[in-house]
Motif scaffolding. Structure first.
Motif, mmCIF file in Angstrom:
data_model
loop_
_atom_site.group_PDB
_atom_site.id
_atom_site.type_symbol
_atom_site.label_atom_id
_atom_site.label_comp_id
_atom_site.label_asym_id
_atom_site.label_seq_id
_atom_site.Cartn_x
_atom_site.Cartn_y
_atom_site.Cartn_z
ATOM 1 N N PRO A 1 41.375 -21.181 8.216
ATOM 2 C CA PRO A 1 40.074 -21.443 7.601
ATOM 3 C C PRO A 1 39.834 -22.939 7.378
ATOM 4 O O PRO A 1 40.729 -23.671 6.966
ATOM 5 C CB PRO A 1 40.178 -20.703 6.270
ATOM 6 C CG PRO A 1 41.628 -20.775 5.917
ATOM 7 C CD PRO A 1 42.381 -20.729 7.231
ATOM 8 N N CYS A 2 38.621 -23.365 7.661
ATOM 9 C CA CYS A 2 38.229 -24.765 7.523
ATOM 10 C C CYS A 2 36.905 -24.846 6.769
ATOM 11 O O CYS A 2 36.191 -23.849 6.625
ATOM 12 C CB CYS A 2 38.055 -25.417 8.894
ATOM 13 S SG CYS A 2 39.416 -25.136 10.054
ATOM 14 N N GLY A 3 36.548 -26.037 6.324
ATOM 15 C CA GLY A 3 35.264 -26.164 5.648
ATOM 16 C C GLY A 3 34.940 -27.581 5.247
ATOM 17 O O GLY A 3 35.728 -28.510 5.437
ATOM 18 N N GLY A 4 33.763 -27.749 4.679
ATOM 19 C CA GLY A 4 33.307 -29.050 4.221
ATOM 20 C C GLY A 4 32.145 -28.891 3.261
ATOM 21 O O GLY A 4 31.588 -27.797 3.118
ATOM 22 N N CYS A 5 31.784 -29.967 2.610
ATOM 23 C CA CYS A 5 30.732 -29.941 1.597
ATOM 24 C C CYS A 5 29.682 -31.014 1.861
ATOM 25 O O CYS A 5 29.972 -32.037 2.485
ATOM 26 C CB CYS A 5 31.321 -30.141 0.206
ATOM 27 S SG CYS A 5 32.564 -28.909 -0.251
ATOM 28 N N PHE A 6 28.467 -30.765 1.388
ATOM 29 C CA PHE A 6 27.372 -31.719 1.538
ATOM 30 C C PHE A 6 26.462 -31.605 0.326
ATOM 31 O O PHE A 6 26.515 -30.615 -0.427
ATOM 32 C CB PHE A 6 26.583 -31.442 2.823
ATOM 33 C CG PHE A 6 25.782 -30.164 2.788
ATOM 34 C CD1 PHE A 6 24.438 -30.175 2.437
ATOM 35 C CD2 PHE A 6 26.372 -28.946 3.105
ATOM 36 C CE1 PHE A 6 23.696 -28.991 2.392
ATOM 37 C CE2 PHE A 6 25.642 -27.759 3.069
ATOM 38 C CZ PHE A 6 24.301 -27.785 2.713
ATOM 39 N N ASP A 7 25.628 -32.622 0.126
ATOM 40 C CA ASP A 7 24.673 -32.619 -0.973
ATOM 41 C C ASP A 7 23.317 -32.140 -0.496
ATOM 42 O O ASP A 7 22.765 -32.666 0.483
ATOM 43 C CB ASP A 7 24.533 -34.026 -1.569
ATOM 44 C CG ASP A 7 25.793 -34.483 -2.281
ATOM 45 O OD1 ASP A 7 26.489 -33.627 -2.849
ATOM 46 O OD2 ASP A 7 26.094 -35.702 -2.260
#
Length: 250
Positions: free
Chosen positions: A185-191
């Motif tokens: 599993p991978c991921g990322g965040c943004f505003d």
């Protein structure tokens, strides 16, 4: 004996082909950590509160397995037209239907996942399966998060989405699983942009595996817009190695 050997060899080759050709998609578009001080993308690290359009949450398929499901979730855009959201017919690999529904809510609920919600200015996180492409030998091309900042009557074309880029995420920001690079599993965040009015917006997750080889997922986001001042951004906890290179906001 020769027949059995041939069958086994063919099955092995098919498995290798599946592993090599596996491609990714946005599995969860509103991933929230159980403990913000210990962020991660494994099932034990958080829960999903929002999905792409017509996402089959009751399929019973394990994480990262929807490329073998019908219709498959991975959508490989055709560079001849680059239709931004899969219509289940076009594309080199068509993928599932992620076109805008009328009403928009038709793509959510029941056998499908719920629509994501957010406050203007809020930080949101997205999860995707590595599908064998987060290994050191693989190129680390970014994931683009494209979000027009106006409420639209229909989805834009790919040029419109590309011009509305709000973040680039690190594709290889993963919790590596030894011996299973497919389901890592991978991921990322943004505003979410802070100046948005209340309403429903469209967002595209777009990843380039190779030159002119793009995979895309689309979803709708119900935004509670800013009123007089920018809302506060929820904390995601202290910096950790998994968040070392989450995003470069444009």
């Amino acid at each position: 004996m020769l027949f059995r050997t041939t069958v086994i060899a063919s099955a092995a080759l098919a498995l290798v082909a599946t592993m090599v050709e596996a491609h990714s998609w946005a599995d969860c578009v509103d991933w929230r950590f159980n403990d913000p001080a210990k962020p991660g993308w494994r099932a034990s690290d958080g829960k999903c509160f929002g999905y792409a359009r017509q996402y089959p949450v009751n399929s019973g398929v394990q994480f990262g397995g929807l490329d073998s499901y019908s219709p498959s979730r991975h959508y490989h855009q055709d560079p001849k037209d680059f239709i931004p959201c899969s219509d289940h017919f076009h594309g080199i690999e068509p993928g599932a239907d992620e076109t805008r529904q009328s009403p928009i809510s038709k793509a959510y609920g029941g056998r499908f996942g719920v629509m994501a919600t957010a406050t203007a200015g809020q930080k949101m996180c997205i999860r995707w399966p590595a599908k064998n492409h987060a290994k050191p030998t693989e190129p680390n091309n970014p994931v683009w998060i494209n979000m027009p900042q106006t409420i639209l009557a229909k989805d834009p074309n790919q040029t419109g989405f590309t011009a509305a880029n709000i973040a680039k995420l690190n594709y290889k920001n993963c919790n590596q699983i030894d011996g299973d690079t497919d389901h890592t599993p991978c991921g990322g965040c943004f505003d979410v942009p802070a100046n948005l009015a209340s309403g429903t917006y469209v967002i595209q997750w777009r990843w380039m595996l190779n030159k002119d080889e793009y995979y895309a997922s689309c979803w709708d986001l119900q935004v509670n817009g800013a009123s007089g001042q920018n809302p506060s951004t929820p904390s995601l906890g202290n910096s950790t190695s998994i968040f070392a290179d989450l995003a470069e906001d444009n």
